[in-house]
Design an enzyme around this catalytic site. Structure first.
Site, PDB file in Angstrom:
ATOM      1  N   CYS A 111       0.801  -1.233   0.000  1.00  0.00           N
ATOM      2  CA  CYS A 111       0.000   0.000   0.000  1.00  0.00           C
ATOM      3  C   CYS A 111       0.829   1.277   0.000  1.00  0.00           C
ATOM      4  O   CYS A 111       0.301   2.354  -0.291  1.00  0.00           O
ATOM      5  CB  CYS A 111      -0.965  -0.003   1.185  1.00  0.00           C
ATOM      6  SG  CYS A 111      -2.232  -1.293   1.066  1.00  0.00           S
ATOM      7  N   HIS A 249      -2.102   7.489   2.415  1.00  0.00           N
ATOM      8  CA  HIS A 249      -2.706   6.225   1.995  1.00  0.00           C
ATOM      9  C   HIS A 249      -4.049   6.089   2.687  1.00  0.00           C
ATOM     10  O   HIS A 249      -4.158   6.249   3.908  1.00  0.00           O
ATOM     11  CB  HIS A 249      -1.793   5.058   2.374  1.00  0.00           C
ATOM     12  CG  HIS A 249      -2.465   3.727   2.304  1.00  0.00           C
ATOM     13  ND1 HIS A 249      -3.221   3.329   1.220  1.00  0.00           N
ATOM     14  CD2 HIS A 249      -2.523   2.702   3.193  1.00  0.00           C
ATOM     15  CE1 HIS A 249      -3.705   2.123   1.445  1.00  0.00           C
ATOM     16  NE2 HIS A 249      -3.299   1.726   2.629  1.00  0.00           N
ATOM     17  N   ASN A 279     -10.180   1.304   0.666  1.00  0.00           N
ATOM     18  CA  ASN A 279      -8.730   1.152   0.604  1.00  0.00           C
ATOM     19  C   ASN A 279      -8.386   0.496  -0.730  1.00  0.00           C
ATOM     20  O   ASN A 279      -8.673  -0.674  -0.947  1.00  0.00           O
ATOM     21  CB  ASN A 279      -8.258   0.286   1.782  1.00  0.00           C
ATOM     22  CG  ASN A 279      -6.745   0.100   1.815  1.00  0.00           C
ATOM     23  OD1 ASN A 279      -6.065   0.278   0.817  1.00  0.00           O
ATOM     24  ND2 ASN A 279      -6.230  -0.285   2.976  1.00  0.00           N
TER      25      ASN A 279
END
Length: 330
Positions: A111, A249, A279
């Site tokens: 990520c 993020h 996400n």
């Protein structure tokens, strides 16, 4: 000087709301919002792979910057859900764009991959060259859709930035990248590599699916994100009160909001899109960046901090000064 001269993003066509996830996982839509702040996410269709999403975002970034694919010298795709183990997803993007003068490679820092890819591209490109940095992931293919811990969080998407020449007082000012390999078991997909190939047995055991220690990841973020940001600010000589925006993020909106106060960035606006996108892995930072830019959130001279964290465990930040014209400088 290299800076961002174009942005683009793409979401797949299938919206998955909290009611759908709640029905599959045995929780309520309210529970998902309370725990994650996420209200919807998007899933790729059966005919869509990571490279397909990446190509859409790349074309949008090229159009935004007014640069043709033939002028690209580099394409870097950040992903932990590639189309195939081989070839690199970036080569498929290159073929679709017709960017045959560009080198193409993938970066996998999960990520935090987009930040790592952005720093990689900046280190490889000359000040008068153009490159695409793309974050793209299709997590819907590797999550257990019945597991509330991951199904409530993850979706699919892609975001891209076009790097190119900007005036010397704009662009990428610096970056800080760190990996804490001793914590690499917090986020993983056990099967599918050279140590544990996919077999009927590993598939039956679910070892080909994404696994995450949510509490361990949250502890890592709280412990390592604030010092990571301090390091990149110190390396660039920028005071915390000078930062105008933070694009993190988009792991979990509740977690990000709780961590925001500890970042010691008193003026900065936190750009959050997790509620609408979920996400999206390596796509989340460039997707949020493009969303904020197209909403008019950024002005010329704004100092913008991109900061990501992900499996490995890794944490990375890039500090940049926004280029006001939003079109290629040369």
């Amino acid at each position: 000087m290299l800076g961002i001269v174009g942005t683009g993003s793409h979401l797949p066509r299938t919206e998955v709301d909290n009611a759908t996830v709640a029905e599959r996982t045995g929780v309520t839509p309210e529970w998902i919002v309370h725990k994650t702040g996420i209200r919807r996410r998007w899933y790729a269709g059966p005919d869509e792979a990571t490279s397909d999403l990446a190509v859409h975002a790349a074309r949008a970034a090229l159009a935004d910057g007014g640069v043709s694919a033939e002028r690209l010298r580099l394409i870097v795709v950040a992903t932990s859900t590639p189309d195939h183990p081989q070839p690199p997803t970036a080569s498929l993007v290159q073929r679709a764009l017709g960017a045959y003068g560009a080198g193409a490679l993938d970066v996998n820092a999960v990520c935090s991959g987009f930040v790592f890819a952005l720093a990689t591209a900046a280190g490889l490109l000359g000040d008068d060259e153009y490159g695409l940095v793309i974050g793209a992931d299709v997590y819907s293919r590797i999550i257990d859709r019945g597991d509330r811990r991951v199904a409530s969080l993850f979706g699919d998407g892609a975001g891209a930035v076009l790097l190119g020449p900007v005036p010397s007082d704009r662009g990428l000012l610096g970056w800080d990248l760190r990996t804490f390999g001793a914590l690499s078991d917090l986020v993983c997909v056990d099967a599918g590599g050279s140590r544990t190939p996919v077999t009927p047995q590993t598939t039956a055991a679910g070892r080909h699916l994404f696994r995450m220690d949510g509490r361990g990841v949250a502890d890592f973020v709280r412990a390592e994100l604030p010092p990571a940001i301090k390091r990149v600010l110190a390396s660039t000589g920028v005071a915390p009160e000078q930062v105008d925006h933070v694009v993190p993020h988009q792991a979990n909106a509740v977690l990000l909001t709780s961590v925001a106060e500890s970042l010691d960035l008193p003026r900065a606006r936190l750009q959050l899109t997790a509620d609408e996108h979920g996400n999206t892995g390596a796509a989340s930072i460039p997707l949020a960046l493009d969303t904020a830019e197209r909403s008019g959130a950024f002005a010329g001279d704004d100092l913008i901090l991109l900061t990501g964290f992900g499996g490995g465990m890794s944490v990375g930040s890039v500090l940049l000064r926004w280029h006001p014209t939003r079109k290629a400088y040369l």
